[in-house]
Scaffold this motif. Structure first.
Motif, PDB file in Angstrom:
ATOM      1  N   GLN A 171     -34.604  36.698   4.819  1.00  0.00           N
ATOM      2  CA  GLN A 171     -34.161  36.785   6.340  1.00  0.00           C
ATOM      3  C   GLN A 171     -32.776  36.102   6.302  1.00  0.00           C
ATOM      4  O   GLN A 171     -31.745  36.679   7.071  1.00  0.00           O
ATOM      5  N   MET A 172     -32.783  34.760   5.960  1.00  0.00           N
ATOM      6  CA  MET A 172     -31.417  34.242   5.840  1.00  0.00           C
ATOM      7  C   MET A 172     -30.095  34.975   5.099  1.00  0.00           C
ATOM      8  O   MET A 172     -29.096  34.896   5.533  1.00  0.00           O
ATOM      9  N   ALA A 173     -30.598  35.616   4.093  1.00  0.00           N
ATOM     10  CA  ALA A 173     -29.582  36.394   3.410  1.00  0.00           C
ATOM     11  C   ALA A 173     -29.067  37.724   3.934  1.00  0.00           C
ATOM     12  O   ALA A 173     -27.745  37.902   4.208  1.00  0.00           O
ATOM     13  N   ILE A 174     -29.793  38.167   4.729  1.00  0.00           N
ATOM     14  CA  ILE A 174     -29.631  39.251   5.661  1.00  0.00           C
ATOM     15  C   ILE A 174     -28.644  38.923   6.852  1.00  0.00           C
ATOM     16  O   ILE A 174     -27.601  39.325   7.048  1.00  0.00           O
ATOM     17  N   SER A 175     -29.280  37.570   7.438  1.00  0.00           N
ATOM     18  CA  SER A 175     -28.529  37.247   8.587  1.00  0.00           C
ATOM     19  C   SER A 175     -26.956  36.861   8.283  1.00  0.00           C
ATOM     20  O   SER A 175     -26.220  37.122   8.826  1.00  0.00           O
ATOM     21  N   ALA A 176     -27.076  35.844   7.223  1.00  0.00           N
ATOM     22  CA  ALA A 176     -25.464  35.460   6.708  1.00  0.00           C
ATOM     23  C   ALA A 176     -24.706  36.651   6.073  1.00  0.00           C
ATOM     24  O   ALA A 176     -23.559  36.760   6.568  1.00  0.00           O
ATOM     25  N   GLY A 177     -25.346  37.582   5.291  1.00  0.00           N
ATOM     26  CA  GLY A 177     -24.513  38.633   5.114  1.00  0.00           C
ATOM     27  C   GLY A 177     -23.922  39.396   6.150  1.00  0.00           C
ATOM     28  O   GLY A 177     -22.886  39.884   6.118  1.00  0.00           O
ATOM     29  N   TRP A 178     -24.626  39.830   7.448  1.00  0.00           N
ATOM     30  CA  TRP A 178     -24.149  40.520   8.337  1.00  0.00           C
ATOM     31  C   TRP A 178     -23.108  39.702   9.099  1.00  0.00           C
ATOM     32  O   TRP A 178     -22.254  40.270   9.314  1.00  0.00           O
ATOM     33  N   TYR A 179     -23.231  38.372   9.082  1.00  0.00           N
ATOM     34  CA  TYR A 179     -22.168  37.498   9.956  1.00  0.00           C
ATOM     35  C   TYR A 179     -21.111  37.518   9.158  1.00  0.00           C
ATOM     36  O   TYR A 179     -20.080  37.372   9.674  1.00  0.00           O
ATOM     37  N   VAL A 180     -21.276  37.552   7.766  1.00  0.00           N
ATOM     38  CA  VAL A 180     -19.872  37.530   6.893  1.00  0.00           C
ATOM     39  C   VAL A 180     -18.885  38.781   7.167  1.00  0.00           C
ATOM     40  O   VAL A 180     -17.907  38.675   7.482  1.00  0.00           O
ATOM     41  N   LEU A 181     -19.900  39.752   7.262  1.00  0.00           N
ATOM     42  CA  LEU A 181     -18.989  41.280   7.733  1.00  0.00           C
ATOM     43  C   LEU A 181     -18.536  41.102   9.035  1.00  0.00           C
ATOM     44  O   LEU A 181     -17.328  41.584   9.050  1.00  0.00           O
TER      45      LEU A 181
END
Length: 210
Positions: free
Chosen positions: A156-166
């Motif tokens: 979940q954190m990887a998905i969250s961080a990845g989206w916010y980085v984009l």
């Protein structure tokens, strides 16, 4: 871990919320590095809620009216405060000449940005409810609760961080194009109003909506 869990996390993360508003606001304020620091703070908040979920502490958000009200009021006040600060900053952008504006917006205050992301997450009752209601549904019935929670949390954190980085990268590109003080002032006004609106919306949350 199952694909339904991944798809659910994606749907939750891309939905507009306080964390997204704060991250975009910070990235617009001082650039990409500041936005990334805000993402780090938001992710740290997720670590806290995951640990609290594993220990059963997030159940307080649903079962205790006092805990729920205290959390949502703190979150609402914080978002409104950020919104007001952003609206005030829009006036400074209108008054500053372009060269002064550029000089005043070098990457700075990374700890402040980290703290903004952390507080936005920790003061959001829906973040607590996410780990209370979502994660247990995908834990294997015959596995360890702690290890299962850890694996799902990392995903979940990887998905969250990845989206916010984009999002931060996109904001960085827009920020370079829309660098004129008058345009930046309008963006700050919009961002400030969104933050205040998020704060008001959070203040009206009920436990039934979690």
């Amino acid at each position: 871990m199952t694909w339904p869990f991944v798809l659910t996390c994606i749907a939750v993360v891309v939905s507009p919320g306080p964390s997204l508003a704060v991250i975009v606001n910070q990235a617009l304020r001082a650039g990409r590095t500041t936005g990334l620091a805000t993402i780090a703070g938001n992710t740290s908040g997720l670590v806290f809620w995951a640990a609290a979920s594993a220990l059963g502490l997030t159940a307080l958000v649903r079962t205790s009216e006092v805990a729920f009200v205290a959390l949502k009021v703190a979150g609402a006040l914080y978002l409104c405060w950020l919104g007001v600060q952003t609206l005030l900053r829009s006036r400074r952008h209108q008054e500053q000449p372009p060269e002064d504006l550029a000089a005043g917006e070098r990457p700075r205050g990374l700890w402040s940005a980290y703290r903004a992301g952390l507080l936005a997450n920790l003061s959001n009752p829906k973040a607590a409810a996410l780990y209370l209601a979502l994660l247990p549904q995908f834990l294997p019935p015959d596995g360890s609760v702690l290890s299962g929670t850890a694996v799902l949390t990392v995903v979940q954190m990887a998905i969250s961080a990845g989206w916010y980085v984009l999002v931060v990268l996109a904001v960085g590109a827009v920020r370079r194009v829309l660098s004129r003080p008058t345009v930046r002032a309008r963006l700050d006004q919009i961002s400030g109003l969104i933050l205040v609106g998020m704060g008001v919306r959070m203040a009206t949350l009920t436990r039934a909506t979690l």
